[in-house]
Design a protein around this motif. Structure first.
Motif, PDB file in Angstrom:
ATOM      1  N   GLU A  61     -32.181   6.249  -0.963  1.00 60.73           N
ATOM      2  CA  GLU A  61     -32.483   7.034  -0.322  1.00 60.73           C
ATOM      3  C   GLU A  61     -31.673   8.521  -1.213  1.00 60.73           C
ATOM      4  O   GLU A  61     -32.735   9.070  -1.719  1.00 60.73           O
ATOM      5  CB  GLU A  61     -32.068   7.587   1.441  1.00 60.73           C
ATOM      6  CG  GLU A  61     -32.931   8.488   1.682  1.00 60.73           C
ATOM      7  CD  GLU A  61     -34.180   8.648   1.685  1.00 60.73           C
ATOM      8  OE1 GLU A  61     -34.470   9.970   2.042  1.00 60.73           O
ATOM      9  OE2 GLU A  61     -34.843   7.524   1.711  1.00 60.73           O
ATOM     10  N   MET A  62     -30.283   8.008  -1.129  1.00 63.99           N
ATOM     11  CA  MET A  62     -29.801   9.444  -1.564  1.00 63.99           C
ATOM     12  C   MET A  62     -30.205   9.473  -3.027  1.00 63.99           C
ATOM     13  O   MET A  62     -30.246  10.710  -3.301  1.00 63.99           O
ATOM     14  CB  MET A  62     -27.871   8.817  -1.316  1.00 63.99           C
ATOM     15  CG  MET A  62     -27.684   9.117  -0.421  1.00 63.99           C
ATOM     16  SD  MET A  62     -25.307   8.375  -0.414  1.00 63.99           S
ATOM     17  CE  MET A  62     -24.520   9.946  -1.211  1.00 63.99           C
ATOM     18  N   ALA A  63     -30.364   8.883  -3.859  1.00 67.14           N
ATOM     19  CA  ALA A  63     -31.302   8.717  -5.146  1.00 67.14           C
ATOM     20  C   ALA A  63     -32.191   9.840  -5.290  1.00 67.14           C
ATOM     21  O   ALA A  63     -32.529  10.565  -5.888  1.00 67.14           O
ATOM     22  CB  ALA A  63     -31.118   7.471  -5.736  1.00 67.14           C
ATOM     23  N   ARG A  64     -33.122   9.639  -3.895  1.00 65.75           N
ATOM     24  CA  ARG A  64     -34.311   9.648  -4.122  1.00 65.75           C
ATOM     25  C   ARG A  64     -34.378  11.563  -4.295  1.00 65.75           C
ATOM     26  O   ARG A  64     -34.828  12.166  -4.458  1.00 65.75           O
ATOM     27  CB  ARG A  64     -35.131   9.123  -2.978  1.00 65.75           C
ATOM     28  CG  ARG A  64     -35.965   7.980  -3.325  1.00 65.75           C
ATOM     29  CD  ARG A  64     -36.926   7.508  -2.226  1.00 65.75           C
ATOM     30  NE  ARG A  64     -36.122   6.685  -0.957  1.00 65.75           N
ATOM     31  CZ  ARG A  64     -35.699   5.829  -0.802  1.00 65.75           C
ATOM     32  NH1 ARG A  64     -36.182   5.079  -2.323  1.00 65.75           N
ATOM     33  NH2 ARG A  64     -35.830   5.361  -0.013  1.00 65.75           N
ATOM     34  N   GLU A  65     -33.444  12.019  -2.868  1.00 65.46           N
ATOM     35  CA  GLU A  65     -33.120  13.299  -2.763  1.00 65.46           C
ATOM     36  C   GLU A  65     -32.269  14.162  -3.758  1.00 65.46           C
ATOM     37  O   GLU A  65     -32.735  15.691  -3.770  1.00 65.46           O
ATOM     38  CB  GLU A  65     -32.052  12.822  -1.659  1.00 65.46           C
ATOM     39  CG  GLU A  65     -32.738  12.552  -0.279  1.00 65.46           C
ATOM     40  CD  GLU A  65     -31.832  13.123   0.642  1.00 65.46           C
ATOM     41  OE1 GLU A  65     -30.334  12.789   0.888  1.00 65.46           O
ATOM     42  OE2 GLU A  65     -32.057  12.442   2.235  1.00 65.46           O
ATOM     43  N   LEU A  66     -31.218  13.464  -4.375  1.00 61.86           N
ATOM     44  CA  LEU A  66     -31.306  13.458  -5.538  1.00 61.86           C
ATOM     45  C   LEU A  66     -31.964  14.032  -7.251  1.00 61.86           C
ATOM     46  O   LEU A  66     -31.455  13.979  -7.426  1.00 61.86           O
ATOM     47  CB  LEU A  66     -29.581  13.073  -6.060  1.00 61.86           C
ATOM     48  CG  LEU A  66     -28.611  13.320  -4.917  1.00 61.86           C
ATOM     49  CD1 LEU A  66     -27.244  12.009  -5.613  1.00 61.86           C
ATOM     50  CD2 LEU A  66     -27.952  14.698  -4.791  1.00 61.86           C
ATOM     51  N   GLY A  67     -33.071  12.801  -6.876  1.00 58.27           N
ATOM     52  CA  GLY A  67     -33.783  12.969  -8.245  1.00 58.27           C
ATOM     53  C   GLY A  67     -32.594  11.638  -9.360  1.00 58.27           C
ATOM     54  O   GLY A  67     -33.064  11.913 -10.163  1.00 58.27           O
ATOM     55  N   ALA A  68     -32.054  10.971  -9.030  1.00 57.20           N
ATOM     56  CA  ALA A  68     -31.184  10.418  -9.343  1.00 57.20           C
ATOM     57  C   ALA A  68     -31.679   8.732  -9.825  1.00 57.20           C
ATOM     58  O   ALA A  68     -32.600   8.338  -8.470  1.00 57.20           O
ATOM     59  CB  ALA A  68     -29.730  10.069  -8.901  1.00 57.20           C
ATOM     60  N   GLU A  69     -31.535   8.314 -10.980  1.00 57.75           N
ATOM     61  CA  GLU A  69     -32.547   7.132 -11.297  1.00 57.75           C
ATOM     62  C   GLU A  69     -31.716   6.011  -9.963  1.00 57.75           C
ATOM     63  O   GLU A  69     -30.419   5.539  -9.670  1.00 57.75           O
ATOM     64  CB  GLU A  69     -31.470   6.057 -12.474  1.00 57.75           C
ATOM     65  CG  GLU A  69     -31.862   4.913 -12.987  1.00 57.75           C
ATOM     66  CD  GLU A  69     -31.305   4.310 -13.855  1.00 57.75           C
ATOM     67  OE1 GLU A  69     -31.291   3.487 -14.608  1.00 57.75           O
ATOM     68  OE2 GLU A  69     -30.453   5.386 -14.940  1.00 57.75           O
ATOM     69  N   ALA A  70     -32.903   4.813  -9.855  1.00 54.48           N
ATOM     70  CA  ALA A  70     -32.680   4.551  -8.573  1.00 54.48           C
ATOM     71  C   ALA A  70     -32.903   2.640  -9.272  1.00 54.48           C
ATOM     72  O   ALA A  70     -33.890   2.398  -8.746  1.00 54.48           O
ATOM     73  CB  ALA A  70     -33.224   4.639  -7.152  1.00 54.48           C
ATOM     74  N   PRO A  71     -31.468   1.990  -9.551  1.00 58.42           N
ATOM     75  CA  PRO A  71     -31.654   0.584 -10.508  1.00 58.42           C
ATOM     76  C   PRO A  71     -33.316  -0.279  -9.265  1.00 58.42           C
ATOM     77  O   PRO A  71     -32.611  -0.170  -7.824  1.00 58.42           O
ATOM     78  CB  PRO A  71     -30.584   0.105 -11.117  1.00 58.42           C
ATOM     79  CG  PRO A  71     -29.734   1.800 -10.545  1.00 58.42           C
ATOM     80  CD  PRO A  71     -30.462   2.106 -10.177  1.00 58.42           C
ATOM     81  N   THR A  72     -33.922  -1.210 -10.045  1.00 57.36           N
ATOM     82  CA  THR A  72     -33.830  -2.513  -9.457  1.00 57.36           C
ATOM     83  C   THR A  72     -33.481  -3.665  -8.874  1.00 57.36           C
ATOM     84  O   THR A  72     -33.681  -4.836  -8.520  1.00 57.36           O
ATOM     85  CB  THR A  72     -35.392  -1.835  -8.911  1.00 57.36           C
ATOM     86  OG1 THR A  72     -35.273  -2.913 -10.860  1.00 57.36           O
ATOM     87  CG2 THR A  72     -36.176  -1.090  -8.934  1.00 57.36           C
ATOM     88  N   GLU A  73     -32.215  -3.209  -9.927  1.00 55.28           N
ATOM     89  CA  GLU A  73     -31.717  -5.303 -10.083  1.00 55.28           C
ATOM     90  C   GLU A  73     -29.987  -4.687 -10.990  1.00 55.28           C
ATOM     91  O   GLU A  73     -29.947  -3.510 -10.418  1.00 55.28           O
ATOM     92  CB  GLU A  73     -32.628  -5.608 -12.102  1.00 55.28           C
ATOM     93  CG  GLU A  73     -33.750  -5.853 -11.428  1.00 55.28           C
ATOM     94  CD  GLU A  73     -34.458  -6.722 -12.510  1.00 55.28           C
ATOM     95  OE1 GLU A  73     -33.585  -6.382 -14.166  1.00 55.28           O
ATOM     96  OE2 GLU A  73     -35.551  -7.078 -12.823  1.00 55.28           O
TER      97      GLU A  73
END
Length: 149
Positions: A61-73
């Motif tokens: 959620e933080m990554a979404r709010e910041l527009g940061a990469e959210a690795p899935t692995e």
């Protein structure tokens, strides 16, 4: 292993690296749960794994709010965190918990640094501090349980 997570210059990179760290931790927990012979130990490790899954949800959620990469692995470190568990399996539950404790050393260090990151806003700092308390609790339990065997 010594982690460098928490030394990032930007909050976006910090959050991305914490996501990698959590994904690596979750993989290690899953490996640990599969290998422990004592079902009570496995149950406690599974409860700690839930904390990591909750941390991952917040970080995503933080990554979404910041527009940061959210690795899935996880990243390459995942092979190290799970590899230690596989090697320790040959020596029994105490060795597995000791290996897990060394993994927790890295997460404690990472969240200590994150909680002091200059770009962390109060909301993120509060989460980092909560995650740090969780990691310290996990590490202390693993250390204590391993010594009692």
């Amino acid at each position: 292993m010594v982690t460098m997570v928490g030394n990032e210059s930007s909050i976006e990179k910090l959050v991305t690296n914490l996501i990698y760290l959590e994904r690596d931790a979750i993989a290690a927990y899953e490996s640990c749960i599969e290998r422990l012979r004592d079902p009570q130990l496995s149950s406690q490790i599974a409860a700690f794994r839930q904390d990591h899954l909750q941390h991952l949800d917040v970080l995503n959620e933080m990554a979404r709010e910041l527009g940061a990469e959210a690795p899935t692995e996880g990243d390459m470190k995942q092979m190290l965190t799970t590899g230690k568990i596989a090697l320790a399996d040959m020596m029994g539950d105490s060795a597995i918990l000791k290996a897990m404790k060394t993994n927790e050393d890295d997460t404690v260090t990472a969240y200590e640094r994150a909680s002091r990151h200059e770009a962390a806003i109060p909301k993120s700092r509060a989460f980092f501090e909560k995650a740090l308390r969780d990691e310290e609790r996990h590490r202390a339990w693993m250390d204590s349980a391993a010594k009692q065997m």
